[in-house]
Write a protein that holds these residues in place. Structure first.
Motif, PDB file in Angstrom:
ATOM      1  N   ASP A 149     -13.607 -18.255   0.985  1.00 46.68           N
ATOM      2  CA  ASP A 149     -13.611 -16.790   0.858  1.00 46.68           C
ATOM      3  C   ASP A 149     -14.018 -16.128   2.167  1.00 46.68           C
ATOM      4  O   ASP A 149     -13.436 -15.123   2.580  1.00 46.68           O
ATOM      5  CB  ASP A 149     -14.564 -16.350  -0.261  1.00 46.68           C
ATOM      6  CG  ASP A 149     -14.052 -16.731  -1.647  1.00 46.68           C
ATOM      7  OD1 ASP A 149     -12.835 -16.996  -1.783  1.00 46.68           O
ATOM      8  OD2 ASP A 149     -14.885 -16.769  -2.583  1.00 46.68           O
ATOM      9  N   ILE A 150     -15.024 -16.710   2.842  1.00 47.27           N
ATOM     10  CA  ILE A 150     -15.481 -16.137   4.110  1.00 47.27           C
ATOM     11  C   ILE A 150     -14.387 -16.229   5.166  1.00 47.27           C
ATOM     12  O   ILE A 150     -14.124 -15.255   5.882  1.00 47.27           O
ATOM     13  CB  ILE A 150     -16.765 -16.849   4.603  1.00 47.27           C
ATOM     14  CG1 ILE A 150     -17.932 -16.534   3.670  1.00 47.27           C
ATOM     15  CG2 ILE A 150     -17.097 -16.448   6.037  1.00 47.27           C
ATOM     16  CD1 ILE A 150     -19.169 -17.386   3.903  1.00 47.27           C
ATOM     17  N   VAL A 151     -13.722 -17.391   5.247  1.00 50.53           N
ATOM     18  CA  VAL A 151     -12.659 -17.556   6.242  1.00 50.53           C
ATOM     19  C   VAL A 151     -11.529 -16.567   5.974  1.00 50.53           C
ATOM     20  O   VAL A 151     -11.052 -15.887   6.887  1.00 50.53           O
ATOM     21  CB  VAL A 151     -12.124 -19.009   6.260  1.00 50.53           C
ATOM     22  CG1 VAL A 151     -10.868 -19.124   7.117  1.00 50.53           C
ATOM     23  CG2 VAL A 151     -13.199 -19.960   6.748  1.00 50.53           C
ATOM     24  N   LYS A 152     -11.101 -16.458   4.721  1.00 47.85           N
ATOM     25  CA  LYS A 152     -10.006 -15.541   4.392  1.00 47.85           C
ATOM     26  C   LYS A 152     -10.379 -14.085   4.656  1.00 47.85           C
ATOM     27  O   LYS A 152      -9.529 -13.287   5.044  1.00 47.85           O
ATOM     28  CB  LYS A 152      -9.589 -15.719   2.932  1.00 47.85           C
ATOM     29  CG  LYS A 152      -8.808 -16.994   2.707  1.00 47.85           C
ATOM     30  CD  LYS A 152      -8.376 -17.110   1.260  1.00 47.85           C
ATOM     31  CE  LYS A 152      -7.538 -18.336   1.030  1.00 47.85           C
ATOM     32  NZ  LYS A 152      -7.046 -18.418  -0.350  1.00 47.85           N
ATOM     33  N   ALA A 153     -11.651 -13.742   4.469  1.00 47.21           N
ATOM     34  CA  ALA A 153     -12.096 -12.376   4.737  1.00 47.21           C
ATOM     35  C   ALA A 153     -12.258 -12.116   6.232  1.00 47.21           C
ATOM     36  O   ALA A 153     -12.216 -10.970   6.676  1.00 47.21           O
ATOM     37  CB  ALA A 153     -13.425 -12.107   4.021  1.00 47.21           C
ATOM     38  N   THR A 154     -12.409 -13.194   7.010  1.00 49.17           N
ATOM     39  CA  THR A 154     -12.659 -13.067   8.442  1.00 49.17           C
ATOM     40  C   THR A 154     -11.384 -12.952   9.257  1.00 49.17           C
ATOM     41  O   THR A 154     -11.366 -12.291  10.290  1.00 49.17           O
ATOM     42  CB  THR A 154     -13.478 -14.288   8.935  1.00 49.17           C
ATOM     43  OG1 THR A 154     -14.693 -14.354   8.191  1.00 49.17           O
ATOM     44  CG2 THR A 154     -13.803 -14.185  10.406  1.00 49.17           C
ATOM     45  N   THR A 155     -10.312 -13.602   8.801  1.00 42.24           N
ATOM     46  CA  THR A 155      -9.101 -13.674   9.617  1.00 42.24           C
ATOM     47  C   THR A 155      -7.841 -13.579   8.764  1.00 42.24           C
ATOM     48  O   THR A 155      -7.859 -13.940   7.588  1.00 42.24           O
ATOM     49  CB  THR A 155      -9.072 -14.982  10.430  1.00 42.24           C
ATOM     50  OG1 THR A 155      -7.914 -15.007  11.265  1.00 42.24           O
ATOM     51  CG2 THR A 155      -9.070 -16.199   9.533  1.00 42.24           C
ATOM     52  N   ASP A 156      -6.781 -13.117   9.384  1.00 39.26           N
ATOM     53  CA  ASP A 156      -5.469 -13.112   8.733  1.00 39.26           C
ATOM     54  C   ASP A 156      -4.725 -14.425   8.978  1.00 39.26           C
ATOM     55  O   ASP A 156      -3.759 -14.724   8.297  1.00 39.26           O
ATOM     56  CB  ASP A 156      -4.613 -11.957   9.268  1.00 39.26           C
ATOM     57  CG  ASP A 156      -5.143 -10.605   8.843  1.00 39.26           C
ATOM     58  OD1 ASP A 156      -5.802 -10.528   7.790  1.00 39.26           O
ATOM     59  OD2 ASP A 156      -4.898  -9.624   9.571  1.00 39.26           O
ATOM     60  N   ASN A 157      -5.187 -15.185   9.986  1.00 37.56           N
ATOM     61  CA  ASN A 157      -4.512 -16.428  10.355  1.00 37.56           C
ATOM     62  C   ASN A 157      -5.492 -17.593  10.182  1.00 37.56           C
ATOM     63  O   ASN A 157      -6.171 -18.004  11.117  1.00 37.56           O
ATOM     64  CB  ASN A 157      -4.014 -16.334  11.802  1.00 37.56           C
ATOM     65  CG  ASN A 157      -3.121 -17.498  12.169  1.00 37.56           C
ATOM     66  OD1 ASN A 157      -3.148 -18.556  11.545  1.00 37.56           O
ATOM     67  ND2 ASN A 157      -2.327 -17.304  13.210  1.00 37.56           N
ATOM     68  N   VAL A 158      -5.543 -18.125   8.982  1.00 36.32           N
ATOM     69  CA  VAL A 158      -6.485 -19.200   8.666  1.00 36.32           C
ATOM     70  C   VAL A 158      -6.201 -20.434   9.522  1.00 36.32           C
ATOM     71  O   VAL A 158      -7.123 -21.083  10.013  1.00 36.32           O
ATOM     72  CB  VAL A 158      -6.445 -19.548   7.163  1.00 36.32           C
ATOM     73  CG1 VAL A 158      -7.291 -20.772   6.850  1.00 36.32           C
ATOM     74  CG2 VAL A 158      -6.895 -18.355   6.329  1.00 36.32           C
ATOM     75  N   SER A 159      -4.945 -20.768   9.738  1.00 31.70           N
ATOM     76  CA  SER A 159      -4.596 -21.949  10.542  1.00 31.70           C
ATOM     77  C   SER A 159      -5.150 -21.838  11.957  1.00 31.70           C
ATOM     78  O   SER A 159      -5.748 -22.794  12.473  1.00 31.70           O
ATOM     79  CB  SER A 159      -3.086 -22.141  10.601  1.00 31.70           C
ATOM     80  OG  SER A 159      -2.592 -22.519   9.344  1.00 31.70           O
ATOM     81  N   ALA A 160      -4.965 -20.708  12.598  1.00 28.59           N
ATOM     82  CA  ALA A 160      -5.469 -20.517  13.964  1.00 28.59           C
ATOM     83  C   ALA A 160      -6.994 -20.561  13.979  1.00 28.59           C
ATOM     84  O   ALA A 160      -7.605 -21.141  14.885  1.00 28.59           O
ATOM     85  CB  ALA A 160      -4.974 -19.193  14.541  1.00 28.59           C
TER      86      ALA A 160
END
Length: 80
Positions: A15-26
């Motif tokens: 959830d934190i990663v998805k809220a932090t960035t639009d590009n999870v892979s990068a």
């Protein structure tokens, strides 16, 4: 070229990663590069310390400075 890797992370971390960035892979790629560089530096430092402990002559063990500089160069390359 890129590789698809599936990993499982705790829901709160995802959830934190998805809220932090639009590009999870990068985002994850950058985090992995930083972790790998940190691990390599830690290992290089430990190897140097182990060598110093085993060294019985005067001064710093021959090659220690070059090894540190090599690890720094490699670390900068992984950030690119």
């Amino acid at each position: 070229m890129s590789m698809r890797i599936t990993v499982r992370v705790p829901d709160d971390l995802g959830d934190i990663v998805k809220a932090t960035t639009d590009n999870v892979s990068a985002y994850v790629t950058e985090a992995l590069r930083e972790k790998i560089a940190r691990d390599r530096r830690r290992k290089a430092r430990q190897n140097i310390l182990d060598g110093i402990r085993d060294y019985e002559g005067p001064g710093v063990q021959e090659g220690a400075e070059e090894q540190l500089h090599g690890e720094r160069r490699d670390s900068y390359r992984t950030r690119s």
